[in-house]
Structure formats: structure tokens, C-alpha cells
Enzyme design. Structure first.
Site, PDB file in Angstrom:
ATOM      1  N   ARG A   1      -5.114   4.540  -8.068  1.00 23.48           N
ATOM      2  CA  ARG A   1      -4.860   5.964  -8.275  1.00 23.48           C
ATOM      3  C   ARG A   1      -4.675   6.266  -9.770  1.00 23.48           C
ATOM      4  NH1 ARG A   1      -3.722   8.814  -3.635  1.00 23.48           N
ATOM      5  NH2 ARG A   1      -3.317   7.551  -1.771  1.00 23.48           N
TER       6      ARG A   1
ATOM      7  N   LEU B   1       0.882  -1.156   0.000  1.00 20.04           N
ATOM      8  CA  LEU B   1       0.000   0.000   0.000  1.00 20.04           C
ATOM      9  C   LEU B   1       0.922   1.208   0.000  1.00 20.04           C
ATOM     10  CD1 LEU B   1      -2.766  -0.855   2.659  1.00 20.04           C
ATOM     11  CD2 LEU B   1      -2.972  -0.905   0.173  1.00 20.04           C
ATOM     12  N   ASP B   2       0.695   2.154  -0.917  1.00 21.70           N
ATOM     13  CA  ASP B   2       1.625   3.282  -0.970  1.00 21.70           C
ATOM     14  C   ASP B   2       1.478   4.155   0.277  1.00 21.70           C
ATOM     15  OD1 ASP B   2      -0.397   5.276  -1.436  1.00 21.70           O
ATOM     16  OD2 ASP B   2      -0.433   4.696  -3.550  1.00 21.70           O
ATOM     17  N   ARG B   3       2.376   5.095   0.406  1.00 18.65           N
ATOM     18  CA  ARG B   3       2.514   5.868   1.636  1.00 18.65           C
ATOM     19  C   ARG B   3       1.208   6.518   2.099  1.00 18.65           C
ATOM     20  NH1 ARG B   3       7.064  10.639   2.573  1.00 18.65           N
ATOM     21  NH2 ARG B   3       6.629  10.996   4.794  1.00 18.65           N
TER      22      ARG B   3
ATOM     23  N   THR C   1      -1.893   5.679   1.156  1.00 20.62           N
ATOM     24  CA  THR C   1      -3.055   4.788   1.138  1.00 20.62           C
ATOM     25  C   THR C   1      -3.217   4.140   2.503  1.00 20.62           C
ATOM     26  OG1 THR C   1      -2.807   4.344  -1.226  1.00 20.62           O
ATOM     27  CG2 THR C   1      -4.089   2.772   0.050  1.00 20.62           C
TER      28      THR C   1
END
Length: 280
Positions: free
Chosen positions: A234, A147-149, A151
Site C-alpha cells: 500500500r 495482512l492488514d484489516r 487486505t
């Protein structure tokens, strides 16, 4: 015994003194403390074979005893049928020819907050998700997927390599649902485009489901997808000219955020682990 026995200096018959069972008699030294039995210290590097098999996720310890007795387990190339047999963690232990890992399998579910990156360490000194589960286990757990920063939402950690592969490979169709907050309302025509599939720079992407969220503004969207491509949710909306303000993974492989506040973690239940392993 008659009173006259004392007067005559006779010693009363029978043994009226209680002996200390912890003492023993020596002709040279009289009664001395018995030497304590030396208890054999266990080797911390050794583990019972049935526990080794159970920790590897094959079965319970009781079932492991049956498999050992049946000759299904070998140690360093030799079949072992002896109950209580101990092995070292460095030994080559195999079940039906398959090499086992003695580390007990563990499974953690985290409700990830913003501003944490999904990696085990960061050379730039940024905070990682590993900080959030540092007290969860002494085992070396790794995050399943990313999960990106910015999210938030559900993230699984485990040391079960086989399950990790299953949960991250697209062919298994692991269900992931996201709650998306956009900077503006999503038009119906753009929603239809997402339903039909979009051609991105790294190929066509298709979602499983996309819809407005009932009772919420049309800038809040629900998306179900099984693709594991980097930042894919995204990128879908950015491709159509929208900015994602918030992105929250609310369901992952049947697991939900129920009773799990943001930034908190919990161990998966036995049934949840069984359900994950049943994914085809």
C-alpha cells in the site's frame, strides 16, 4: 448309554452340562462370577517416547523407534533405548542434544476476507483471523506474518516456530504475489519507478516484479515482493499518489488460492509442508 441306566437311578457317565467359563467354584459360596481383571488406566499426561519425537517433527514413529534404539534420544538427561518408554509432557526430551516440543506440528492455509485483523486477540473487540480457524485445530496456532484489516488473501497458521522464522525472514526470499486494485490507472513512468526502487521514509524498497495484468484495466497491477515491512505494498503506491482500493495476496511461498473460497481454510498437504521446509 442304556435306557435301563435311568431306571436304576444311575447318573449318566460323562459331563453333559456346559460350564459357564465366566463362573468359578468356591466351597463356601458355590459358583460365583469370576472377578474382572483390572485394566491399568493410561495416564493422560504420559505419551510414548516415539510419538513424542514424531510429534516434534523429527521423523515418523517407526523411524523414531530406530533413533531411540540407537541412543539418539535422552529424557531428563538420561539416554533412553527402551521401546514403549513413556514420558510426561513436562519432561526434558532431547534429540541429539536439541530440546523437543511434543506438540504435533500443524499447518493451516486461510483465504482471509476483509475486516479481520491478523492478531490473536484485540482489546478493541474487533474480529480477528483466529475466529476463522477456531475449528481447525486444538493446537495453539499463530499466523505467519500479517495482512492488514482490509487486505485479503493467503495467510498461513502454524505452531512450527522454525518454519515461521523461515517464512518471515527477508533473507529467505519467500515469494509473495499481490493483486492490486488502484483508484486510477498506473502510468508507465510510475511503473518504471517502482521497478527501479523507491526511497520511502524507512529506507529503499525494491520489488521483485511489477506489471500490468493482461486483459485488465491498467489500474489492476501484479506485484511480487519478499519484503515483510508493514503495509509495504500500500505504501509503495501511496508514495506515488495512488489509493489502493483492493489488495489481495494470491500467492504465498508457492501456495495458491485454488479451490479455497474467501473465508475458508484447509490443512496443508504433506508435500506442501515439505516444499515450505525446503525453502533456503
Amino acid at each position: 448309554m442304556a435306557k435301563s441306566d435311568y431306571n436304576r437311578g444311575k447318573r449318566p457317565s460323562g459331563n453333559t452340562q456346559k460350564r459357564n467359563p465366566k463362573k468359578q467354584f468356591s466351597k463356601k459360596e458355590g459358583f460365583q462370577d469370576k472377578p474382572k481383571k483390572q485394566t491399568k488406566k493410561s495416564n493422560p499426561d504420559e505419551i510414548r517416547l516415539n510419538r513424542y519425537v514424531a510429534n516434534a517433527g523429527i521423523c515418523s514413529r517407526r523411524e523414531a523407534d530406530k533413533y531411540i534404539a540407537a541412543g539418539n534420544v535422552s529424557v531428563n538427561g538420561k539416554v533412553i533405548t527402551e521401546m514403549g518408554y513413556k514420558v510426561k509432557r513436562s519432561d526434558d526430551v532431547r534429540f541429539d542434544g536439541r530440546k523437543l516440543n511434543p506438540e504435533k506440528k500443524e499447518y493451516i492455509l486461510l483465504n482471509k476476507p476483509k475486516n479481520f485483523i491478523t492478531t490473536t486477540s484485540d482489546e478493541k473487540g474487533r474480529r480477528t483471523v483466529m475466529e476463522l480457524i477456531s475449528s481447525a485445530s486444538k493446537a495453539r496456532l499463530l499466523p505467519v506474518g500479517r495482512l492488514d484489516r482490509n487486505t485479503t488473501g493467503l495467510l498461513v497458521f502454524t505452531n512450527d516456530g522454525d518454519l515461521t522464522k523461515k517464512l518471515t525472514h527477508p533473507q529467505h526470499g519467500v515469494r509473495k504475489i499481490y493483486h492490486v486494485h488502484l483508484d486510477k490507472n498506473l502510468t508507465l513512468s510510475d511503473l518504471r519507478k517502482i521497478e527501479a526502487g523507491l526511497d520511502l521514509e524507512d529506507g529503499t524498497i525494491e520489488v521483485d516484479e511489477v506489471s500490468y495484468i493482461q486483459g485488465a484495466p491498467k489500474k489492476e497491477i501484479g506485484v511480487e515482493i519478499h519484503s515483510g515491512r508493514n503495509r509495504i505494498v500500500r505504501r509503495i503506491f501511496e508514495h506515488l499518489g495512488y489509493n489502493v482500493i483492493k489488495l489481495d495476496r494470491v500467492i504465498f511461498a508457492g501456495l495458491t488460492k485454488k479451490d479455497l473460497p474467501r473465508g475458508h481454510w484447509r490443512h496443508l498437504t504433506e508435500q506442501e509442508v515439505v516444499n515450505l521446509k525446503m525453502i533456503k
